[in-house]
Design a protein around this motif. Structure first.
Motif, mmCIF file in Angstrom:
data_model
loop_
_atom_site.group_PDB
_atom_site.id
_atom_site.type_symbol
_atom_site.label_atom_id
_atom_site.label_comp_id
_atom_site.label_asym_id
_atom_site.label_seq_id
_atom_site.Cartn_x
_atom_site.Cartn_y
_atom_site.Cartn_z
ATOM 1 N N ALA A 189 -48.939 49.436 -93.485
ATOM 2 C CA ALA A 189 -49.029 48.099 -92.887
ATOM 3 C C ALA A 189 -49.022 47.018 -93.957
ATOM 4 N N LEU A 190 -49.705 47.280 -95.064
ATOM 5 C CA LEU A 190 -49.747 46.314 -96.177
ATOM 6 C C LEU A 190 -48.353 46.084 -96.752
ATOM 7 N N VAL A 191 -47.616 47.165 -96.982
ATOM 8 C CA VAL A 191 -46.246 47.041 -97.521
ATOM 9 C C VAL A 191 -45.353 46.319 -96.509
ATOM 10 N N ASP A 192 -45.483 46.674 -95.246
ATOM 11 C CA ASP A 192 -44.640 46.098 -94.204
ATOM 12 C C ASP A 192 -44.893 44.594 -94.067
ATOM 13 N N LEU A 193 -46.159 44.195 -94.016
ATOM 14 C CA LEU A 193 -46.482 42.775 -93.915
ATOM 15 C C LEU A 193 -45.979 42.012 -95.142
ATOM 16 N N THR A 194 -46.172 42.595 -96.304
ATOM 17 C CA THR A 194 -45.723 41.947 -97.537
ATOM 18 C C THR A 194 -44.210 41.776 -97.528
ATOM 19 N N HIS A 195 -43.500 42.811 -97.090
ATOM 20 C CA HIS A 195 -42.036 42.753 -97.097
ATOM 21 C C HIS A 195 -41.500 41.731 -96.098
ATOM 22 N N ARG A 196 -42.260 41.438 -95.056
ATOM 23 C CA ARG A 196 -41.806 40.469 -94.063
ATOM 24 C C ARG A 196 -42.081 39.022 -94.495
ATOM 25 N N PHE A 197 -43.209 38.781 -95.171
ATOM 26 C CA PHE A 197 -43.577 37.401 -95.498
ATOM 27 C C PHE A 197 -43.179 36.976 -96.914
ATOM 28 N N LEU A 198 -43.039 37.919 -97.831
ATOM 29 C CA LEU A 198 -42.686 37.582 -99.207
ATOM 30 C C LEU A 198 -41.319 36.896 -99.330
ATOM 31 N N PRO A 199 -40.265 37.355 -98.638
ATOM 32 C CA PRO A 199 -38.978 36.676 -98.792
ATOM 33 C C PRO A 199 -39.036 35.188 -98.456
ATOM 34 N N VAL A 203 -46.565 31.133 -93.160
ATOM 35 C CA VAL A 203 -47.679 31.757 -93.877
ATOM 36 C C VAL A 203 -47.566 31.411 -95.361
ATOM 37 N N ASP A 204 -48.525 30.627 -95.842
ATOM 38 C CA ASP A 204 -48.564 30.246 -97.257
ATOM 39 C C ASP A 204 -49.378 31.227 -98.090
ATOM 40 N N LEU A 205 -50.366 31.861 -97.463
ATOM 41 C CA LEU A 205 -51.224 32.826 -98.141
ATOM 42 C C LEU A 205 -51.393 34.035 -97.238
ATOM 43 N N THR A 235 -51.484 27.446 -94.433
ATOM 44 C CA THR A 235 -51.905 28.441 -93.450
ATOM 45 C C THR A 235 -52.055 29.791 -94.131
ATOM 46 N N ALA A 236 -53.169 30.471 -93.848
ATOM 47 C CA ALA A 236 -53.427 31.806 -94.386
ATOM 48 C C ALA A 236 -53.471 32.819 -93.252
ATOM 49 N N LEU A 237 -52.825 33.957 -93.443
ATOM 50 C CA LEU A 237 -52.913 35.078 -92.513
ATOM 51 C C LEU A 237 -53.819 36.129 -93.141
ATOM 52 N N ILE A 238 -54.859 36.525 -92.411
ATOM 53 C CA ILE A 238 -55.860 37.460 -92.932
ATOM 54 C C ILE A 238 -55.954 38.658 -91.998
ATOM 55 N N THR A 239 -55.739 39.857 -92.516
ATOM 56 C CA THR A 239 -55.939 41.065 -91.716
ATOM 57 C C THR A 239 -57.369 41.573 -91.931
ATOM 58 N N GLY A 240 -57.866 42.286 -90.941
ATOM 59 C CA GLY A 240 -59.246 42.762 -91.020
ATOM 60 C C GLY A 240 -60.222 41.608 -91.049
ATOM 61 N N ALA A 241 -59.939 40.572 -90.253
ATOM 62 C CA ALA A 241 -60.699 39.320 -90.348
ATOM 63 C C ALA A 241 -61.940 39.271 -89.475
ATOM 64 N N SER A 242 -62.206 40.318 -88.716
ATOM 65 C CA SER A 242 -63.330 40.258 -87.776
ATOM 66 C C SER A 242 -64.682 40.502 -88.428
ATOM 67 N N GLY A 243 -64.698 40.953 -89.677
ATOM 68 C CA GLY A 243 -65.978 41.210 -90.342
ATOM 69 C C GLY A 243 -65.796 41.397 -91.832
ATOM 70 N N GLY A 244 -66.905 41.542 -92.548
ATOM 71 C CA GLY A 244 -66.880 41.863 -93.968
ATOM 72 C C GLY A 244 -66.141 40.856 -94.822
ATOM 73 N N SER A 293 -48.685 32.742 -101.832
ATOM 74 C CA SER A 293 -49.593 33.666 -102.521
ATOM 75 C C SER A 293 -49.872 34.873 -101.640
ATOM 76 N N ILE A 294 -50.078 36.018 -102.290
ATOM 77 C CA ILE A 294 -50.454 37.247 -101.603
ATOM 78 C C ILE A 294 -51.663 37.839 -102.315
ATOM 79 N N ILE A 295 -52.695 38.124 -101.551
ATOM 80 C CA ILE A 295 -53.883 38.811 -102.066
ATOM 81 C C ILE A 295 -53.960 40.161 -101.370
#
Length: 258
Positions: free
Chosen positions: A113-123, A80-82, A3-12, A132-134
């Motif tokens: 938001a990027l730091v916060d999301l990373t800190h919640r899912f990385l552990p 969340v795997d990615l 499973t991948a979680l993607i922010t800003g996924a509505s376009g681009g 993986s985190i991109i």
């Protein structure tokens, strides 16, 4: 199935990540402000690829939004795997004349938001010893850019933060990659209020699909960063190491001045 979680996924670029990963049999959690666009994309991807797509409509410029996104994944029992931190925006103009609230919102989205999301899912990834985190940065991360001062600084933060995490987490089986695209065929220039003449002068536009393909390839290779774009874009990332700082900033000020 991952499973991948993607922010800003509505376009681009975010939407292209969703489409590519769906085709690779990856379940998705797609996050953006526009619920209508997310629902339309989710329905399309479910029908085309027979995957699970969860929609979380949140404005990540709001301080409580990351907690709400994380709580939603917990409530749904999702792993969340990615994590793809793609959401972000720029704002063109002389800093003293820009809207101050918009500059703070940019830092909130591009960095906090990027730091916060990373800190919640990385552990969780470290405990599983996989994941993986991109983080999506920009070629603007390699030098200060007059008239894009906050945006360039925010992307430099993303690059530095991500590269440090790459080093910290390799031994736990967690991959971290920062991607630095050059000018890309998205709504960035319109949303950043770029003067039309400057937007037209952007050379060597890359497609979102090219950014995604090269990013996923670099992730598989275990790289720390990848610059995607034209030869000119890649050359720009080297200038700060070979040109005196004052000379570089004078050149960039003239290039980006409206």
């Amino acid at each position: 199935m991952p499973t991948a979680l993607i922010t800003g996924a509505s376009g681009g670029i975010g939407k292209s990540f969703a489409q590519k990963l769906a085709a690779q049999n990856t379940n998705l959690i797609i996050v953006a402000r526009s619920e209508d666009k997310l629902n339309a994309l989710a329905q399309q991807l479910r029908e085309q690829h027979n995957i699970q797509v969860d929609v979380i409509a949140k404005d990540l410029t709001q301080p409580s939004a990351v907690q709400e996104v994380f709580d939603a994944t917990v409530a749904k029992g999702l792993t969340v795997d990615l994590l793809i931190n793609n959401a972000g925006f720029g704002d063109y103009g002389e800093f003293v004349q820009t809207d101050g609230d918009r500059q703070v919102q940019m830092v909130q989205l591009n960095n906090v938001a990027l730091v916060d999301l990373t800190h919640r899912f990385l552990p969780q990834m470290r405990v599983r010893r996989s994941g993986s985190i991109i983080n999506v940065s920009s070629i603007a991360a390699f030098q200060p850019i007059p008239y894009l001062s906050v945006y360039a600084a925010s992307k430099a933060f993303v690059r530095s933060f991500s590269e440090a995490l790459w080093a910290e987490n390799r031994r736990y089986g967690v991959r971290v990659l920062v991607v630095c695209p050059g000018p890309t065929e998205t709504n960035f220039f319109n949303e950043a209020n770029f003067p039309p003449a400057l937007a037209r002068n952007a050379q060597g536009m890359t497609t979102p699909e090219e950014v995604v393909d090269q990013t996923l390839k670099a992730l598989d290779e275990g790289r720390v960063n990848v610059v995607v774009g034209s030869i000119a874009s890649k050359f720009l990332t080297k200038l700060s190491s070979i040109v005196p700082r004052e000379t570089l900033l004078n050149l960039l000020e003239k290039q980006f001045k409206s």
